[in-house]
Design an enzyme around this catalytic site. Sequence first.
Site, PDB file in Angstrom:
ATOM      1  N   ARG A  46       0.858  -1.194   0.000  1.00 22.77           N
ATOM      2  CA  ARG A  46       0.000   0.000   0.000  1.00 22.77           C
ATOM      3  C   ARG A  46       0.892   1.242   0.000  1.00 22.77           C
ATOM      4  NH1 ARG A  46      -1.767   1.638   4.544  1.00 22.77           N
ATOM      5  NH2 ARG A  46      -2.451  -0.392   5.315  1.00 22.77           N
ATOM      6  N   TYR A  98     -14.970  18.084 -14.571  1.00 26.26           N
ATOM      7  CA  TYR A  98     -15.402  16.691 -14.662  1.00 26.26           C
ATOM      8  C   TYR A  98     -16.515  16.418 -13.650  1.00 26.26           C
ATOM      9  CZ  TYR A  98     -15.016  11.599 -14.368  1.00 26.26           C
ATOM     10  OH  TYR A  98     -15.282  10.267 -14.355  1.00 26.26           O
ATOM     11  N   ASP A 169      -6.180  19.810 -13.382  1.00 24.14           N
ATOM     12  CA  ASP A 169      -6.487  18.489 -13.928  1.00 24.14           C
ATOM     13  C   ASP A 169      -6.091  18.527 -15.407  1.00 24.14           C
ATOM     14  OD1 ASP A 169      -7.686  16.266 -15.100  1.00 24.14           O
ATOM     15  OD2 ASP A 169      -9.394  16.301 -13.738  1.00 24.14           O
ATOM     16  N   LYS A 194      -7.309   7.581 -18.853  1.00 25.14           N
ATOM     17  CA  LYS A 194      -7.611   8.188 -20.142  1.00 25.14           C
ATOM     18  C   LYS A 194      -6.388   8.087 -21.058  1.00 25.14           C
ATOM     19  CE  LYS A 194     -11.386   8.896 -17.910  1.00 25.14           C
ATOM     20  NZ  LYS A 194     -11.698  10.147 -17.231  1.00 25.14           N
TER      21      LYS A 194
HETATM   22  C1  LIG Z   1     -12.049  10.488 -15.909  1.00 28.08           C
HETATM   23  C2  LIG Z   1     -11.644  11.776 -15.368  1.00 28.08           C
HETATM   24  C3  LIG Z   1     -11.374  11.932 -14.007  1.00 28.08           C
HETATM   25  C4  LIG Z   1     -11.552  10.812 -13.011  1.00 28.08           C
HETATM   26  O1  LIG Z   1     -10.634   9.783 -13.227  1.00 28.08           O
HETATM   27  P1  LIG Z   1     -10.919   8.242 -12.883  1.00 28.08           P
HETATM   28  O2  LIG Z   1      -9.673   7.568 -13.285  1.00 28.08           O
HETATM   29  O3  LIG Z   1     -12.123   7.818 -13.645  1.00 28.08           O
HETATM   30  O4  LIG Z   1     -11.179   8.207 -11.401  1.00 28.08           O
HETATM   31  C5  LIG Z   1     -10.948  13.173 -13.572  1.00 28.08           C
HETATM   32  N1  LIG Z   1     -10.809  14.201 -14.420  1.00 28.08           N
HETATM   33  C6  LIG Z   1     -11.050  14.086 -15.730  1.00 28.08           C
HETATM   34  C7  LIG Z   1     -10.853  15.267 -16.620  1.00 28.08           C
HETATM   35  C8  LIG Z   1     -11.482  12.882 -16.249  1.00 28.08           C
HETATM   36  O5  LIG Z   1     -11.737  12.790 -17.557  1.00 28.08           O
END
Ligand SMILES: *Cc1c(COP(=O)(O)O)cnc(C)c1O
Length: 411
Positions: A46, A98, A169, A194
């Site tokens: 962890r 998001y 982000d 992504k």
């Molecule tokens: C998908 C996404 C998230 C969240 O990520 P996960 O891996 O699904 O938890 C956060 N920000 C953006 C811009 C995203 O596209």
Amino acid sequence: MDFATRAIHAGQDADPTTGATIVPIYATSTYTQTAVGEHKGFDYSRVSNPTRLSLETQLAALEEARHCVAFGSGLGAESAITSLLSAGDHVVVSDDTYGGTYRLFTRVLDRFGLESTFVDMTDLAAVREAIRPNTKMFWLETPTNPMLRIIDIAAIAALRTNGELVVVDNTFCTPYFQSPLALGADIAVYSATKYIGGHSDVIGGAAITNDDGIAENLRFLGKTLGATLGPFDAFLITRGAKTLALRMREHEHNAHAIAHFLTERDDVSEVFYPGLASHPQHELARKQMRGFGGIISLTLRGPESRALEVAKRTKLFSLAESLGGVESLINHPARMTHGSIPKEERDRRGITDGLLRLSVGIESASDLIADLRQALDATIALAGVTANGADAGVGDPDRIPATQNEGAPTA
Ligand SMILES: *Cc1c(COP(=O)(O)O)cnc(C)c1O
């Protein structure tokens, strides 16, 4: 070293015990100690794991940053970052973020006494107005999701009055197209699910920073909150990230072609893509980003039923949430990714019932265009215009005119 080289070599030394060229999947929860407290730097997975460490080294190198902490998902990373704050602190959040981030702030963190204000961060005066004496963080995403608006990272960082942390982000751009830390942000956060992973086969996240203290706190929070990335998933993300440069170039190339195809259709009322000269913040995008990415949103003419029908009829564009994989996806934000945002709030942000978001994959651009064309043509009766032709109804002064390709900036 250049980006593409770092992607393949950083953190990817041959395995010290066997010489394995590829970093193995260290499927172990614990590590045998030679004497109490004597070990090789790993004691419990962890806290740390060699496969995950290899990914963290690779992603930090892609950002040209000092530290990366990997998490079990993008939201796991977001949970740790927001846990840097305390009850009574206040966060200014981009209002076009998001859906899961919105849910985290409004349905969980609020119950722990963390205050947040959602503002249109393309409006710097509105951001300045939202700052309170207890503001500790700015949280933004650019390009925004799904409206692809551009927030000026350096300008937001310059609004800091009191050491507020700026968190960006950077999931849509990835470090290939945008460098938030170099623009003044303190933390870049990713859903590695992504583009970084890139193959829609894994969930993961990462927080990247140059600040030693923030990194130490994030590691502490990672081990304490427990949103840890497993070694199998770390392996997949590393494998994906090795081709990030190649893929991002191709995503962008295809997105340009599709955005131009869409602007020329009368049955599409608006196309949102920062690479179009008609995008209201195209100049800022050119300044801040090294490329415009692979996400396009569009508003269809006609009722919501047309948007739902188009989403159903595309064959290469799979109807699915998520984005950033090699395969193209189509999504109806109002009912899918952004369904947890109340309707009046969605409408205010432009996430109307006729909006579709495309995650443009790396298939052949002409096949992708043909797929969109057949789905649009098949539903054109609902649009009130004739196929590719003159407006069958009243003229619409709002229609964005066709624009010429501005040329992709070099990455
Ligand atoms: C998908 C996404 C998230 C969240 O990520 P996960 O891996 O699904 O938890 C956060 N920000 C953006 C811009 C995203 O596209």
